[in-house]
Design an enzyme around this catalytic site. Structure first.
Site, PDB file in Angstrom:
ATOM      1  NE  ARG A 165      31.014  41.502  51.813  1.00  0.00           N
ATOM      2  CZ  ARG A 165      31.543  42.663  51.477  1.00  0.00           C
ATOM      3  NH1 ARG A 165      31.286  43.723  52.203  1.00  0.00           N
ATOM      4  NH2 ARG A 165      32.319  42.770  50.426  1.00  0.00           N
ATOM      5  CG  ASN A 218      30.927  31.942  49.204  1.00  0.00           C
ATOM      6  OD1 ASN A 218      30.262  32.235  48.207  1.00  0.00           O
ATOM      7  ND2 ASN A 218      31.110  32.794  50.206  1.00  0.00           N
ATOM      8  CE1 TYR A 226      35.115  37.244  40.837  1.00  0.00           C
ATOM      9  CE2 TYR A 226      33.974  36.908  38.754  1.00  0.00           C
ATOM     10  CZ  TYR A 226      33.986  36.849  40.131  1.00  0.00           C
ATOM     11  OH  TYR A 226      32.892  36.390  40.809  1.00  0.00           O
ATOM     12  CB  THR A 236      40.187  33.206  39.776  1.00  0.00           C
ATOM     13  OG1 THR A 236      39.044  34.071  39.732  1.00  0.00           O
ATOM     14  CG2 THR A 236      41.446  34.026  39.866  1.00  0.00           C
ATOM     15  CB  ILE A 239      24.268  37.091  43.227  1.00  0.00           C
ATOM     16  CG1 ILE A 239      24.471  35.794  42.425  1.00  0.00           C
ATOM     17  CG2 ILE A 239      23.414  36.821  44.462  1.00  0.00           C
ATOM     18  CD1 ILE A 239      23.231  35.128  41.890  1.00  0.00           C
TER      19      ILE A 239
HETATM   20  P1  NDP Z   1      30.906  39.163  49.278  1.00  0.00           P
HETATM   21  O1  NDP Z   1      32.043  40.107  49.076  1.00  0.00           O
HETATM   22  O2  NDP Z   1      29.599  39.703  49.708  1.00  0.00           O
HETATM   23  O3  NDP Z   1      31.349  38.025  50.338  1.00  0.00           O
HETATM   24  C1  NDP Z   1      32.573  37.355  50.216  1.00  0.00           C
HETATM   25  C2  NDP Z   1      33.236  37.282  51.580  1.00  0.00           C
HETATM   26  O4  NDP Z   1      34.473  36.553  51.440  1.00  0.00           O
HETATM   27  C3  NDP Z   1      33.615  38.692  52.100  1.00  0.00           C
HETATM   28  O5  NDP Z   1      33.373  38.805  53.485  1.00  0.00           O
HETATM   29  C4  NDP Z   1      35.109  38.727  51.790  1.00  0.00           C
HETATM   30  O6  NDP Z   1      35.844  39.652  52.584  1.00  0.00           O
HETATM   31  C5  NDP Z   1      35.500  37.295  52.086  1.00  0.00           C
HETATM   32  N1  NDP Z   1      36.828  36.988  51.569  1.00  0.00           N
HETATM   33  C6  NDP Z   1      37.414  37.430  50.441  1.00  0.00           C
HETATM   34  N2  NDP Z   1      38.677  36.980  50.353  1.00  0.00           N
HETATM   35  C7  NDP Z   1      38.896  36.222  51.466  1.00  0.00           C
HETATM   36  C8  NDP Z   1      40.014  35.518  51.967  1.00  0.00           C
HETATM   37  N3  NDP Z   1      41.194  35.499  51.325  1.00  0.00           N
HETATM   38  N4  NDP Z   1      39.887  34.860  53.139  1.00  0.00           N
HETATM   39  C9  NDP Z   1      38.716  34.869  53.830  1.00  0.00           C
HETATM   40  N5  NDP Z   1      37.633  35.545  53.416  1.00  0.00           N
HETATM   41  C10 NDP Z   1      37.721  36.221  52.243  1.00  0.00           C
HETATM   42  O7  NDP Z   1      30.767  38.330  47.920  1.00  0.00           O
HETATM   43  P2  NDP Z   1      29.514  37.486  47.343  1.00  0.00           P
HETATM   44  O8  NDP Z   1      28.772  36.878  48.460  1.00  0.00           O
HETATM   45  O9  NDP Z   1      28.810  38.305  46.360  1.00  0.00           O
HETATM   46  O10 NDP Z   1      30.307  36.365  46.527  1.00  0.00           O
HETATM   47  C11 NDP Z   1      30.630  35.120  47.090  1.00  0.00           C
HETATM   48  C12 NDP Z   1      31.265  34.247  46.013  1.00  0.00           C
HETATM   49  O11 NDP Z   1      30.391  34.159  44.891  1.00  0.00           O
HETATM   50  C13 NDP Z   1      32.588  34.796  45.482  1.00  0.00           C
HETATM   51  O12 NDP Z   1      33.472  33.733  45.249  1.00  0.00           O
HETATM   52  C14 NDP Z   1      32.194  35.460  44.183  1.00  0.00           C
HETATM   53  O13 NDP Z   1      33.240  35.517  43.258  1.00  0.00           O
HETATM   54  C15 NDP Z   1      31.088  34.513  43.714  1.00  0.00           C
HETATM   55  N6  NDP Z   1      30.171  35.149  42.756  1.00  0.00           N
HETATM   56  C16 NDP Z   1      29.423  36.236  43.123  1.00  0.00           C
HETATM   57  C17 NDP Z   1      28.597  36.841  42.190  1.00  0.00           C
HETATM   58  C18 NDP Z   1      27.758  38.041  42.516  1.00  0.00           C
HETATM   59  O14 NDP Z   1      27.174  38.614  41.591  1.00  0.00           O
HETATM   60  N7  NDP Z   1      27.647  38.443  43.770  1.00  0.00           N
HETATM   61  C19 NDP Z   1      28.505  36.342  40.805  1.00  0.00           C
HETATM   62  C20 NDP Z   1      29.329  35.199  40.554  1.00  0.00           C
HETATM   63  C21 NDP Z   1      30.123  34.632  41.501  1.00  0.00           C
HETATM   64  P3  NDP Z   1      36.223  41.098  51.915  1.00  0.00           P
HETATM   65  O15 NDP Z   1      34.920  41.799  51.660  1.00  0.00           O
HETATM   66  O16 NDP Z   1      37.054  41.752  52.962  1.00  0.00           O
HETATM   67  O17 NDP Z   1      36.961  40.805  50.649  1.00  0.00           O
END
Ligand code: NDP
Length: 270
Positions: free
Chosen positions: A15, A90, A155, A158, A188
């Protein structure tokens, strides 16, 4: 078709940003493996791509654990053989919590899901790439790793770690033909930030482009970094944040005018 016949792993591809990157890469000709802790999400994302004529394989794995990462690379080997061209690192979780109240459990959980997972995936990918002529790794960091802010101890640390790991990987892996860059997104609109209207307004006041980013903004940059056009780029952290980091804690013109008139007229009675 900028990624014609390329193979790519997108972690957290079920997602949000990862799903959009997977969609975009598949549309540019790549075969993408979408790995997510939530298998149903990964399957739905892969089905959407396949329905549109692209190539996608879902994979369920907890990437915060070495076993989960091992499982993901096994699936990748089944799909791609010994080759891997691109890793989009990601997967991650959000966390807010005051420094004085941060529990050991939360600290460890955020480090495992954000930094340890990024390290394990990057190392696994780099080993495959080093043995087969190189590749591209794009780590997803955050503006929270670039600047201090409230409630981001775990956060932010990391994400700063991901930025630094990017530079170190670029230095060590360059001679092996592997380019490593990071994207630092600002806020985002994926839902991960889950802000109230007041917090949203305050953010918008500090973003020069006056909007939140969309997942497609990050996907476009990831595509560039994974494509031939970025052949000489490595060790960079690219802010994709509408100018949020550049602006810092900016004052609006109205606030500035107030500050200036305060300075000019310290005796004013209002
Ligand atoms: P989302 O939560 O929409 O998507 C992240 C996906 O990664 C989720 O399905 C989540 O599952 C999965 N995930 C988390 N931990 C694990 C794991 N250990 N193994 C496998 N899958 C995992 O997040 P975004 O798309 O918004 O963010 C994506 C990246 O961008 C992240 O690294 C975030 O920190 C970074 N980011 C996002 C920002 C934002 O404003 N959206 C801003 C700055 C950085 P689950 O939901 O179950 O945890």
């Amino acid at each position: 078709m900028r990624l014609e016949s390329k193979t790519a792993i997108v972690t957290g591809g079920g997602r949000g940003i990862g799903r959009e990157i997977g969609r975009r890469f598949a549309a540019e000709g790549a075969h993408v493996l979408l790995a997510d802790i939530d298998g149903a999400r990964a399957e739905a994302a892969a089905e959407e791509i396949s329905a549109g004529g692209g190539r996608a394989t879902p994979c369920t794995a907890d990437l915060g654990l070495p076993e989960g990462v091992g499982q993901m690379f096994e699936t990748a080997r089944d799909c791609f053989g010994d080759r891997l061209d691109i890793l989009i690192n990601n997967a991650g979780i959000a966390h807010h919590g005051a420094f004085l109240e941060l529990s050991f459990e939360d600290w460890e959980r955020v480090l495992r899901n954000n930094l340890t997972s990024a390290f394990l995936c990057a190392q696994g990918a780099a080993r495959v790439m080093a043995a087969h002529g190189g590749g591209r790794i794009v780590n997803i960091g955050s503006i929270s790793g670039q600047r201090g802010s409230y409630g981001r101890t775990a956060y932010g640390v990391t994400k700063a770690g991901i930025h630094q790991m990017t530079r170190i990987m670029a230095v060590e892996l360059g001679p092996r033909g592997i380019a490593v860059n990071a994207i630092a997104p600002g806020p985002i609109d994926t839902g991960i930030t889950s802000m109230g209207p007041d917090q949203e307004r305050r953010y918008l006041e500090r973003i020069p482009l006056e909007r939140f980013g969309h997942a497609r903004d990050i996907a476009g940059t990831a595509l560039f970094l994974a494509s031939d056009e970025a052949a000489y780029l490595t060790g960079s952290v690219v802010n994709v944040d509408g100018g949020f980091d550049a602006a810092g804690l900016i004052f609006s013109y109205t606030e500035l005018t107030t500050v200036k008139s305060d300075v000019r007229d310290p005796t004013r009675s209002d």
